[in-house]
Design an enzyme around this catalytic site. Sequence first.
Site, mmCIF file in Angstrom:
data_model
loop_
_atom_site.group_PDB
_atom_site.id
_atom_site.type_symbol
_atom_site.label_atom_id
_atom_site.label_comp_id
_atom_site.label_asym_id
_atom_site.label_seq_id
_atom_site.Cartn_x
_atom_site.Cartn_y
_atom_site.Cartn_z
ATOM 1 N N CYS A 211 -1.949 -3.495 15.293
ATOM 2 C CA CYS A 211 -1.769 -3.792 13.872
ATOM 3 C C CYS A 211 -0.534 -4.673 13.660
ATOM 4 C CB CYS A 211 -1.624 -2.484 13.091
ATOM 5 S SG CYS A 211 -1.906 -2.688 11.324
ATOM 6 N N ASP B 253 -1.908 9.451 10.945
ATOM 7 C CA ASP B 253 -0.548 8.950 11.147
ATOM 8 C C ASP B 253 0.431 10.006 10.643
ATOM 9 O OD1 ASP B 253 1.596 7.262 11.649
ATOM 10 O OD2 ASP B 253 0.992 5.725 10.216
#
Length: 193
Positions: free
Chosen positions: A2, A116
């Site tokens: 990412c 996350d």
Amino acid sequence: LCGITNHEDAKLAVDSGADALGFIFYKPSPRYISPQEAQEIIKHLPPFVEKVGLFVNETTEFINDTFEQSQITLAQIHFDVDQSFLDQLSVPFIPVIRAKQKEDIYKFSSYYRIIDAYSEKYGGSGKQLHLDWFTNNDNSRIILAGGLDSTNVSKVSSFGFYGVDVSSGTELKKGKKDPQKVKDFINNAKLDD
């Protein structure tokens, strides 16, 4: 992988074996890229690489429109939403659960999802989740994020996650990838593949 902001890093990631690239459409992020800039990178990518757009606090209309404009293939919903919000999306998506406690990892369990570590701010905090939360759990629909880098990613392979997500753990500086860190991360993440 990412936080892609330029074609050089996208090519490096793909050549190193990344299965998906993430483009951050969240203006406060130092890794922000506009949908038009993302599209310029995406049109040069080979087939069979997932192109993921990360969204924070946006409307379903904005996400649906940006999906078409940027030519991403998956929308990452990186903020707290409910099922009715997801039902209004007309594009493929993956929800992100910012987990504060073990029970949070079961949210949206019928979907593939990214889990996350919770942070007040959106985006990568570099904080790791408690791996013991995932012991004796079906993790096959979970992509683990948070605090991963080339030195620790191989330690999570035994948990059976669908995949792993990284941004800052592969950077030279915010928004710019370190070629060696990228190669080492991907190699270590795929050791058991």
